[in-house]
Write an enzyme that holds these catalytic residues in place. Sequence first.
Site, PDB file in Angstrom:
ATOM      1  N   CYS A  11     -25.625 -49.464 -12.649  1.00  0.00           N
ATOM      2  CA  CYS A  11     -23.986 -49.953 -12.566  1.00  0.00           C
ATOM      3  C   CYS A  11     -22.732 -48.975 -13.157  1.00  0.00           C
ATOM      4  O   CYS A  11     -24.105 -47.477 -12.966  1.00  0.00           O
ATOM      5  CB  CYS A  11     -23.634 -51.212 -14.563  1.00  0.00           C
ATOM      6  N   CYS A  84     -22.080 -54.210  -9.724  1.00  0.00           N
ATOM      7  CA  CYS A  84     -21.137 -53.720 -10.067  1.00  0.00           C
ATOM      8  C   CYS A  84     -20.484 -53.026  -9.013  1.00  0.00           C
ATOM      9  O   CYS A  84     -20.999 -52.169  -7.706  1.00  0.00           O
ATOM     10  CB  CYS A  84     -20.172 -52.927 -11.005  1.00  0.00           C
ATOM     11  N   CYS A  91     -23.899 -45.834  -5.045  1.00  0.00           N
ATOM     12  CA  CYS A  91     -24.763 -45.546  -5.362  1.00  0.00           C
ATOM     13  C   CYS A  91     -26.093 -44.509  -4.150  1.00  0.00           C
ATOM     14  O   CYS A  91     -25.772 -44.421  -2.969  1.00  0.00           O
ATOM     15  CB  CYS A  91     -25.885 -47.362  -4.722  1.00  0.00           C
TER      16      CYS A  91
END
Length: 142
Positions: A11, A84, A91
Amino acid sequence: MSQKKEVLILCTGNSCRSIMAEALVNAKLGECVHAQSSGVKASGKVNPHAQALLQKKGYWRDEYHSKVIETVLDTPFDLVVTVCDAAKETCPVFAKAVKTLHVGFEDPSGKEEAEYKKTLNLIEKELLPIIKQELCNEQKSK
């Protein structure tokens, strides 16, 4: 006994959704999966409402804490799940990750307590079956 699969729940802040998902996966799928969570921009603290809810449900473990992504980059994860949208965008590429999935949940932070329960229930209903299918079922297949 086969080795547990490793899943990372990612997240942005690693204070609420990813911690809830980590606790849920370990509580419900612990026989085949070990979950860790981390944040792309980890806040360094767990949301107190999320923690209180997990404690009430019996899912909380003292080792759960908000971690920066660097602490887990070298772990050979079988699956990385972003929960999220911001984390999905940012990422990092995991050298050892096999697969990355995105299952988004709204952040209940700053909202009423009922929103935390709603998010926890959604994670259990939507994310756990996916992780189970990805990581637990292959041991049973012929």
